[in-house]
Structures are given as structure tokens and as C-alpha cells.
Design a protein around this motif. Sequence first.
Motif, mmCIF file in Angstrom:
data_model
loop_
_atom_site.group_PDB
_atom_site.id
_atom_site.type_symbol
_atom_site.label_atom_id
_atom_site.label_comp_id
_atom_site.label_asym_id
_atom_site.label_seq_id
_atom_site.Cartn_x
_atom_site.Cartn_y
_atom_site.Cartn_z
ATOM 1 N N VAL A 148 -6.823 -0.722 3.999
ATOM 2 C CA VAL A 148 -5.915 -1.527 3.711
ATOM 3 C C VAL A 148 -4.927 -1.875 4.888
ATOM 4 N N ILE B 294 -9.403 2.913 0.187
ATOM 5 C CA ILE B 294 -7.879 2.487 0.493
ATOM 6 C C ILE B 294 -7.672 3.014 1.910
ATOM 7 N N TRP C 237 -8.929 0.690 -3.399
ATOM 8 C CA TRP C 237 -8.065 -0.342 -3.171
ATOM 9 C C TRP C 237 -8.642 -1.652 -4.017
ATOM 10 N N PRO D 245 0.753 -1.373 -0.034
ATOM 11 C CA PRO D 245 -0.008 -0.010 0.098
ATOM 12 C C PRO D 245 0.972 1.281 -0.004
#
Length: 342
Positions: free
Chosen positions: A342, A339, A291, A117
Motif C-alpha cells: 500500500v 498489504i 489489500w 491503510p
Amino acid sequence: MRILGALLAALLTMTTAGCSGSRRPGAVAFLVASRQFMFVQEMTLGFAHGVESVGGVAHSETGPGVADSTAELKAYRDVEAAAPGGLSIFTLSPELFADSLGTTTATGLPVIAVHTPPAPGSGVSLFIGNDNYRLGEMLGEAVAGTLPADTGGVVVIGSPSPGVASLERRVAGVRDALHRLLPSAVVVGPFDTKQEPSANLRAWQTLRNANPDAIAYIGVGGRDVASIASLRAVGREEWSAGAIGFDGKSLGLAQKGRMALVSTEPYLQGDVAGRLQALSAKTGRPLPVGWIQTPGLLIDSGNAAAVIGRQISQARRSEWYDDMADAIVRSPEQYLRPIGQV
């Protein structure tokens, strides 16, 4: 390291200021942390195939031969100087790249973080990779399944890069699964097993010698696979082995039921990144935001032969992955998560 990142960001500010209007829209690049890792080789093969599946877009894949953040930063500067129309990046040090990527994304260049990430402040809004906690949980469940539920004893966990967030998430998943399924076992680690191949093997030999009665040895990094497989190939039947990743020897052991493996499916990650990057460069299609969670694959005696067959050639890999990669790229919103999760 932040100072080094800031210095590079300053250099990139000068570079991108001079070339932001002259980027090559028909070319995309993939920068990786180390070409030495098998899973990185799989990612780069997937990226190249993904770009070529779209067609009409040139591509390059580059990175240092060994894991070296300074060398990757230099390679990053070289890639930027080539002014690609899109950039995908895999790094083991996302925080080190935050300032530099922030400068790059501010120019409007489409950037994708793959496998690891992106750090906050990088400006990278698309990550393609696994749920690392779930990968660890899958591996812990698989190893626990080879032992009686009332088994006591020590389980040794190793990591080639302790402190790296994605690997720590895997460790947490392994530990939680083992505590749930083998409540009498004592889980120790993660111990530092090193990234360099010979040092990694020595680390696992040391752990084996220091814990001769351990009931299982589990590695959470790609470098651990070959070392644990080497130990398992000559080890006693009484202990179990597990790792995240695969190579030829470990796949053979998995086929015989002597080792549990969880693949991150890196080829798929590279393939999806390549397709999205090529479509962006070719048609101007914006990258998704969020993501894209790609699944891991448990490899055991039931499917190891099929995976071995998949790895024979590029054509076999393409046959295996094309439908899934196409589905993700065609409807990415169905696979997207925030995102921040993550």
C-alpha cells in the motif's frame, strides 16, 4: 497521541474482555472520521447497500460530524461497547488507532480498514482502497493533457492534510506525472489548504491571489474539490484545474471540459466492505487477507454526464456498482495485493 491510544486500548481491554463472548453476530458497524465529507457519505451509503445486498444482518454507520480524532476515538469506544459482529473503519489518523485496533483484533473481531491503510501494529489484515500514487498520477496526466507539452509556468498543488500518507502518495503521483509530461513547468506545494470548508476556500483564494499567473491548480483531498470548482467557475480560460473527488459543481465543470477529476469511487469501497463484513457475520466466512485495490475513475467531458446520472439516486448507484462489487466479493483473490505494498 500514542499515550491517548494506549489509554483507550486499556479501556477497550476491559470492554472486550467483558463482551467478547456476547458479540452480536448479526450486526456490523462502520465508523468514519467525519460524516461531513461527501466521499465519506458515499462510503457509508455503499456500506449500507453492501450489507443489505447480503441480507439478514443489521448495520450501523457512525462517526463525528467533523474531522476530530478525539471525537472519533470516543465514537470508537461507543461502537465497541455495542459489541458488533464486525467493524469497518475509516480514519484520517491510523497511527492513533493502532493500539486500540490491536486490542480489538486480538479478540478475533473481523475488522476492515477502508480508504486509509491501517497502521502497523493494528492487527488489521484487510484494507480496501485505492493505489493513491496512481490516483495522483492519473490526475497529473489529465491536467497535463489540457496544456501544450512545452508549457512553462507554475502548477500549484494543495492538500487539506499535509503529512497524511495517502495524500502524500497522491502528491507524489501528480508531481511525477507533471514532471514527465510538462518538463518546463515548475511544480510548487503541497500547500496546506485546511479541512474546514470555509478555511479551505480561503486557502485556495489566497493561493490564487499569490500565484495569479499559475497555469494550473490541483487539489489532492476531497475538501479541495468544491473550492477549486468555485474558483474555476469564474476563472480565466488560461489556467487548468484538477482535483481528486467530485461534487455537483465540479461534475458540471468536468462535463464542459473545464476541470479534470479523479474519483476514488468511495461508494464501491463501502459496498465491498459491507458485503464482506455481512458475509463474515452471517456465515462465518473469514475475511480475505491483504489489500483489495479498488480502481479510481477519471471523470472528464466524455463520461461526466453518465456520472451525474449515477449520482441521482441509490438505485442508479447500485446499477452502476453492483456487478463490480459482486465480482470482487465472489473472487477477492483476483483483486488482492500484499498489504505491505500500500
